[in-house]
Design a protein around this motif. Sequence first.
Motif, mmCIF file in Angstrom:
data_model
loop_
_atom_site.group_PDB
_atom_site.id
_atom_site.type_symbol
_atom_site.label_atom_id
_atom_site.label_comp_id
_atom_site.label_asym_id
_atom_site.label_seq_id
_atom_site.Cartn_x
_atom_site.Cartn_y
_atom_site.Cartn_z
ATOM 1 N N THR A 85 0.788 -1.172 -0.069
ATOM 2 C CA THR A 85 -0.095 -0.121 0.201
ATOM 3 C C THR A 85 0.998 1.246 0.008
ATOM 4 N N ASP A 86 0.653 1.999 -1.036
ATOM 5 C CA ASP A 86 1.555 3.253 -1.077
ATOM 6 C C ASP A 86 1.175 4.259 -0.180
ATOM 7 N N ASP A 87 1.960 4.981 0.528
ATOM 8 C CA ASP A 87 1.992 6.044 1.608
ATOM 9 C C ASP A 87 1.852 7.391 0.554
ATOM 10 N N VAL A 91 7.346 10.390 -0.022
ATOM 11 C CA VAL A 91 7.893 10.120 -1.501
ATOM 12 C C VAL A 91 7.946 8.569 -1.836
ATOM 13 N N LEU A 92 7.420 8.159 -2.879
ATOM 14 C CA LEU A 92 7.155 6.727 -2.922
ATOM 15 C C LEU A 92 8.361 5.838 -3.278
ATOM 16 N N SER A 93 8.723 4.802 -2.692
ATOM 17 C CA SER A 93 9.760 3.902 -2.848
ATOM 18 C C SER A 93 9.808 3.293 -4.057
ATOM 19 N N ILE A 218 16.432 8.951 -3.822
ATOM 20 C CA ILE A 218 15.124 9.038 -3.007
ATOM 21 C C ILE A 218 15.639 9.159 -1.534
ATOM 22 N N LYS A 219 16.278 8.122 -1.044
ATOM 23 C CA LYS A 219 16.730 8.035 0.171
ATOM 24 C C LYS A 219 17.767 9.237 0.664
ATOM 25 N N LYS A 220 18.529 9.669 -0.037
ATOM 26 C CA LYS A 220 19.102 10.880 0.074
ATOM 27 C C LYS A 220 18.555 12.306 -0.080
ATOM 28 N N GLU A 221 17.314 12.230 -0.570
ATOM 29 C CA GLU A 221 16.555 13.381 -0.718
ATOM 30 C C GLU A 221 17.239 14.228 -1.785
ATOM 31 N N GLU A 222 17.738 13.487 -2.603
ATOM 32 C CA GLU A 222 18.465 14.358 -3.849
ATOM 33 C C GLU A 222 17.535 14.036 -5.180
ATOM 34 N N TYR A 223 16.528 14.610 -5.027
ATOM 35 C CA TYR A 223 15.436 14.485 -6.302
ATOM 36 C C TYR A 223 15.793 15.008 -7.469
#
Length: 223
Positions: A85-87, A91-93, A218-223
């Motif tokens: 289930t997406d949250d 930011v989606l994995s 994504i984990k590093k929040e470097e979009y």
Amino acid sequence: ILFFCRFAGTNTISTPAHVYDLNWFFVTSPKSKNLKAIYYFIVAVVVLSSCKSKVYQNVTAHYNGYFNAKERMEQAILTLQRSHTDDYDKVLSVFQFGDEAKARAIQPDMDEVFKKAGTIVQKKGKSQWVDNSYLLIAKTHFFKRDYYAAIEVFQYINDRFKNTQESYEATIWIMICKLMLNKNDEAFSVYSSLKTDLDYFNGANRALYYAAAAEYFIKKEEY
């Protein structure tokens, strides 16, 4: 050789030279034609037996073991994806590997895959599916969330089957394991090391590599 020399009717093998000099064996012996025929027959039987054994192991390993294990693995992954289930508040994995509860739900599947793939490794060692079977074994550890055990097997594949698509895939999975362990710097090191081999990746490995890279950023929040 001594037995077939006697069988062919030659008695001129009393000296060591006659035993080990194959030139004498094939050229100067009065029964050379018979000896040649016997020798080539033996070689042909040995070679054909060896080929037959390898072909047999390839076929049985694929259809009796690897195919069933791979199908079981794919069904288990599909189960994980369907239960995800997406949250949308986050930011989606990129990946949908589930949590510990979902990992426990597919553990029987992973145990069965491990058993089938392990049988190929142990009993079908001449098969061309050994490297693929090791990959399945490593993935069973991964989907049971035992990432250190998974890394160990993935690294073994990388060391044993160097410069193959299987070794490239194994290395990408090492990167994913590092991400799951929140060892982002180590994951980035693997990501960087793989860049030099990117041109050699097949389509599936290239896609997996970019997906793992996206997960890292994504984990590093470097979009």
